[in-house]
Design an enzyme around this catalytic site. Structure first.
Site, PDB file in Angstrom:
ATOM      1  N   GLU A 148       0.766  -1.299   0.065  1.00  0.00           N
ATOM      2  CA  GLU A 148       0.090   0.110   0.110  1.00  0.00           C
ATOM      3  C   GLU A 148       0.953   1.173  -0.191  1.00  0.00           C
ATOM      4  O   GLU A 148       1.948   1.126   0.850  1.00  0.00           O
ATOM      5  CB  GLU A 148      -0.940  -0.045   1.113  1.00  0.00           C
ATOM      6  CG  GLU A 148      -1.720   0.957   1.524  1.00  0.00           C
ATOM      7  CD  GLU A 148      -2.538   1.048   2.944  1.00  0.00           C
ATOM      8  OE1 GLU A 148      -3.667   1.247   2.987  1.00  0.00           O
ATOM      9  OE2 GLU A 148      -1.924   1.100   3.917  1.00  0.00           O
ATOM     10  N   HIS A 164       2.388   4.545   0.949  1.00  0.00           N
ATOM     11  CA  HIS A 164       2.677   5.294   2.015  1.00  0.00           C
ATOM     12  C   HIS A 164       3.508   6.788   2.119  1.00  0.00           C
ATOM     13  O   HIS A 164       4.535   6.903   2.577  1.00  0.00           O
ATOM     14  CB  HIS A 164       3.557   4.650   3.095  1.00  0.00           C
ATOM     15  CG  HIS A 164       2.743   3.324   3.903  1.00  0.00           C
ATOM     16  ND1 HIS A 164       2.308   2.255   3.428  1.00  0.00           N
ATOM     17  CD2 HIS A 164       2.397   3.258   5.194  1.00  0.00           C
ATOM     18  CE1 HIS A 164       1.576   1.468   4.040  1.00  0.00           C
ATOM     19  NE2 HIS A 164       1.525   2.432   5.279  1.00  0.00           N
ATOM     20  N   ASP A 194       3.519  -1.821   5.837  1.00  0.00           N
ATOM     21  CA  ASP A 194       2.670  -2.583   6.933  1.00  0.00           C
ATOM     22  C   ASP A 194       3.208  -4.023   7.013  1.00  0.00           C
ATOM     23  O   ASP A 194       2.995  -4.478   8.240  1.00  0.00           O
ATOM     24  CB  ASP A 194       1.166  -2.577   6.326  1.00  0.00           C
ATOM     25  CG  ASP A 194       0.587  -0.997   6.547  1.00  0.00           C
ATOM     26  OD1 ASP A 194       1.315  -0.082   6.768  1.00  0.00           O
ATOM     27  OD2 ASP A 194      -0.647  -0.940   6.062  1.00  0.00           O
ATOM     28  N   HIS A 242      -1.836  -4.012   9.306  1.00  0.00           N
ATOM     29  CA  HIS A 242      -2.558  -3.026   8.291  1.00  0.00           C
ATOM     30  C   HIS A 242      -3.927  -2.653   8.904  1.00  0.00           C
ATOM     31  O   HIS A 242      -4.728  -3.691   9.166  1.00  0.00           O
ATOM     32  CB  HIS A 242      -2.703  -3.686   7.083  1.00  0.00           C
ATOM     33  CG  HIS A 242      -3.459  -3.213   5.869  1.00  0.00           C
ATOM     34  ND1 HIS A 242      -3.278  -1.845   5.374  1.00  0.00           N
ATOM     35  CD2 HIS A 242      -4.469  -3.683   5.253  1.00  0.00           C
ATOM     36  CE1 HIS A 242      -3.911  -1.381   4.360  1.00  0.00           C
ATOM     37  NE2 HIS A 242      -5.070  -2.641   4.025  1.00  0.00           N
ATOM     38  N   GLU A 271      -6.786  -1.808   7.777  1.00  0.00           N
ATOM     39  CA  GLU A 271      -7.869  -2.398   7.305  1.00  0.00           C
ATOM     40  C   GLU A 271      -8.167  -4.004   7.572  1.00  0.00           C
ATOM     41  O   GLU A 271      -9.311  -4.300   7.054  1.00  0.00           O
ATOM     42  CB  GLU A 271      -8.035  -1.874   5.726  1.00  0.00           C
ATOM     43  CG  GLU A 271      -8.410  -0.377   5.526  1.00  0.00           C
ATOM     44  CD  GLU A 271      -6.903   0.364   5.614  1.00  0.00           C
ATOM     45  OE1 GLU A 271      -6.072   0.070   5.955  1.00  0.00           O
ATOM     46  OE2 GLU A 271      -6.985   1.362   4.782  1.00  0.00           O
ATOM     47  N   HIS A 286      -1.422   7.146   9.114  1.00  0.00           N
ATOM     48  CA  HIS A 286      -1.072   6.466   7.870  1.00  0.00           C
ATOM     49  C   HIS A 286       0.110   7.276   7.200  1.00  0.00           C
ATOM     50  O   HIS A 286      -0.027   8.277   6.945  1.00  0.00           O
ATOM     51  CB  HIS A 286      -2.004   6.244   6.836  1.00  0.00           C
ATOM     52  CG  HIS A 286      -1.734   5.503   5.567  1.00  0.00           C
ATOM     53  ND1 HIS A 286      -1.436   4.295   5.588  1.00  0.00           N
ATOM     54  CD2 HIS A 286      -1.417   6.315   4.483  1.00  0.00           C
ATOM     55  CE1 HIS A 286      -0.923   4.210   4.189  1.00  0.00           C
ATOM     56  NE2 HIS A 286      -1.091   5.257   3.563  1.00  0.00           N
ATOM     57  N   GLU A 343       4.380   5.759  11.530  1.00  0.00           N
ATOM     58  CA  GLU A 343       4.995   4.650  10.855  1.00  0.00           C
ATOM     59  C   GLU A 343       6.148   5.356  10.236  1.00  0.00           C
ATOM     60  O   GLU A 343       7.360   4.447  10.232  1.00  0.00           O
ATOM     61  CB  GLU A 343       3.996   4.217   9.451  1.00  0.00           C
ATOM     62  CG  GLU A 343       2.911   3.506   9.989  1.00  0.00           C
ATOM     63  CD  GLU A 343       1.950   3.417   8.819  1.00  0.00           C
ATOM     64  OE1 GLU A 343       1.518   2.059   8.589  1.00  0.00           O
ATOM     65  OE2 GLU A 343       1.718   4.091   7.860  1.00  0.00           O
TER      66      GLU A 343
HETATM   67 ZN   LIG Z   1       0.612   1.601   7.063  1.00  0.00          ZN
END
Ligand SMILES: [Zn+2]
Length: 257
Positions: free
Chosen positions: A27, A29, A38, A113, A115, A170, A175
């Site tokens: 994903e 970032h 992630d 992650h 989601e 995010h 992170e």
């Molecule tokens: Zn992430």
């Protein structure tokens, strides 16, 4: 686990090792962090956790549920690849079944992650139901999100200002700090956006309004991230995972559980 022979793996399991399964996503970032954040962070937490308890780390499951606008920026960014929910649940059940068939009855999913959560819950529920129906009552699966295993006061102490909301973190301070600590040469702070905290509406729309998301892909400003903060968060997350696994997989006859 990937580096062990099947005999060595079987011996570790027979001796009581927990199998840790990191799960993440591929994903975007932001412009400053790699696509693998992630699963890379979940795997790093798993490997460090395994230095403190008897555990074998399975190869990470690198694909996760679809990136959502309000938590990950959405699927419109090149390189973001998500699974349908049933695909993720079904694949994780297959992995859990394979590990259990090989004798592992202490399993732990370490999720990185946002989601993924309910689809991993679904996988664990289906797997436990299947194990019960086939007479394998002894299998236990711990499911934890590594990023919930630390005291958020650490962030406020280092960063100050308004409390950070992890849903908006995010590619933000959280992170980015972890990546600076663990994979500093993959972080490009010169490319990090001066991104104001992104306020989203309180609902989703389908098809999504891609223009709700900043073009940078970040949802908050990562510039206050430091490797020192990353180290503190990382150590706290690892300690949190160790405490959970020690409590849940205490040897029999040891009181609780
Ligand atoms: Zn992430």
């Amino acid at each position: 686990m990937a580096h062990l022979s099947w005999r060595a793996h079987a011996d570790r399991i027979a001796d009581g090792a927990v199998v840790l399964l990191p799960v993440g996503a591929l994903e975007q970032h932001g412009r400053h962090l790699p696509l693998g954040v992630d699963y890379m962070l979940a795997e790093a937490v798993a490997l460090a956790t395994a230095e403190h308890i008897d555990a074998v780390v399975a190869p990470p499951f690198v694909y996760g549920y679809k990136s959502q606008l309000r938590t990950g920026g959405g699927p419109q960014f090149p390189g973001t690849v998500g699974l349908d929910g049933h695909s993720l649940s079904s694949a994780i059940v297959d992995v859990l079944r394979g590990l259990a068939r090989g004798g592992a009855n202490k399993l732990a999913i370490i999720d990185g992650h946002y989601e993924n959560q309910m689809f991993l819950t679904e996988a664990c529920d289906l797997a436990i139901r299947e194990f019960r129906q086939s007479g394998r009552e002894g299998v236990k699966i711990v499911q934890a999100r590594y990023f919930e295993q630390f005291d958020e006061a650490i962030l406020e102490r280092h960063v100050g200002g308004p409390p950070l909301d992890l849903a908006y973190e995010h590619a933000g301070v959280f992170e980015t700090s972890l990546c600076l600590h663990l994979f500093g040469d993959l972080v490009d702070m010169d490319a990090a956006p001066e991104q104001a905290f992104k306020e989203f509406p309180s609902y989703d729309c389908h098809p999504p309004h891609d223009d709700w998301v900043p073009a940078t892909g970040a949802l908050s400003n990562p510039h206050r991230a430091t490797a020192a903060l990353g180290r503190e968060i990382f150590d706290a997350c690892v300690q949190g995972m160790v405490r959970i696994l020690e409590a849940e997989f205490r040897p029999e006859g040891d009181g609780s559980n």
